[in-house]
Write an enzyme that holds these catalytic residues in place. Sequence first.
Site, PDB file in Angstrom:
ATOM      1  N   HIS A 163      -2.987  -9.543   3.677  1.00 31.37           N
ATOM      2  CA  HIS A 163      -4.291  -8.871   3.662  1.00 31.37           C
ATOM      3  C   HIS A 163      -4.598  -8.335   2.270  1.00 31.37           C
ATOM      4  O   HIS A 163      -3.723  -8.251   1.408  1.00 31.37           O
ATOM      5  CB  HIS A 163      -4.301  -7.685   4.640  1.00 31.37           C
ATOM      6  CG  HIS A 163      -4.241  -8.093   6.075  1.00 31.37           C
ATOM      7  ND1 HIS A 163      -5.357  -8.186   6.866  1.00 31.37           N
ATOM      8  CD2 HIS A 163      -3.186  -8.459   6.856  1.00 31.37           C
ATOM      9  CE1 HIS A 163      -4.991  -8.586   8.084  1.00 31.37           C
ATOM     10  NE2 HIS A 163      -3.681  -8.765   8.104  1.00 31.37           N
TER      11      HIS A 163
ATOM     12  N   GLU B 117      -0.992  -5.243   2.246  1.00 30.84           N
ATOM     13  CA  GLU B 117      -2.326  -5.113   1.650  1.00 30.84           C
ATOM     14  C   GLU B 117      -2.101  -5.250   0.151  1.00 30.84           C
ATOM     15  O   GLU B 117      -1.558  -4.371  -0.505  1.00 30.84           O
ATOM     16  CB  GLU B 117      -2.946  -3.746   1.991  1.00 30.84           C
ATOM     17  CG  GLU B 117      -3.129  -3.488   3.485  1.00 30.84           C
ATOM     18  CD  GLU B 117      -4.378  -4.143   4.062  1.00 30.84           C
ATOM     19  OE1 GLU B 117      -5.083  -4.865   3.306  1.00 30.84           O
ATOM     20  OE2 GLU B 117      -4.651  -3.936   5.260  1.00 30.84           O
TER      21      GLU B 117
HETATM   22 ZN   LIG Z   1      -7.277  -7.483   6.366  1.00 31.23          ZN
END
Ligand SMILES: [Zn+2]
Length: 312
Positions: free
Chosen positions: A194, A276
Amino acid sequence: MSYAGPEFEPPQPRRPRRGPLTVALAALVPGALLGWLVYETAGGSGDGGGADRANVRSSPPAASSTPADDGKKPGASASSRSSAPAASGPLKGKTVVIDPGHNPGNFQHTSEINRKVDIGTNQKECDTTGTSTNDGYPEAKFTLDVAHRMRTLLQEQGATVKLTQDGDRPYGPCVDERARIGNEAKADAVVSIHADGSGAGNRGFHVIMPGAVHAGAADTRAIVAPSRDLGERVAGRFGAVTGSAPSDYVGGGTGLVTRKDLGGLNLSTVPKVFIECGNMRDSEDAALLTSGAWRQKAAQGISEGIVSFLRG
Ligand SMILES: [Zn+2]
């Protein structure tokens, strides 16, 4: 859906330019040098996105191209397939599932992705659209690109690699299915890719690990410890390879966050983390996330963390 495994046929023809010696070296390269030595040995003629270590390419690869097709892995050529050198690499027998977050098609399927699914603790949306940079580079393209690069790197180490989606379905999969794919593959490690959509000025990466959840279909108790090990290794190698700092807005500077509200983690029965990679809404992070050369570093860092975890 079709999952990309070791029999995956790369979508583009490759130029043969790596000899058996190079392949053998690739199999021997420890995690810390994963990919880079191969690149150097191959002569660095990188015509494909995945090989684009910094400054080599004149332009980053298009997000929709096939960065995995970097000419570095044996791929589909008859000689390499028959000798299957990668299958004897250090990760032989290991299965890694890469979960590219979101799906570029989710924007066109809002009703489908808003459907609620059971994540054990509660009901949650099937999937979300993900974020984008202010210039419109979608998170879903970023995640798929990094996943392709990782697939190449990990296959070179001998791993069996599966993706939860490969741009080969109109939307999703839903978060429960994403978890199920890793579970059914009996994956040794799963990483969900992500990039965040936080406020401008917030920077850096963080790895999300499962907290202990035992509710309904969710029971993460057995994976909390190995997932933390995986997460710490991924965060460490990601920071080292990319040079990025841990998030300055969550995780207290550790780059590590534990959550109990993500279906993809709650429903996993195998070691799994999210990463992330940066904040798409920050201009400085966005400049990195939109760079093919940087995405190659990101893929390398994550892959090295996985290799470290799997090799103990
Ligand atoms: Zn995401």
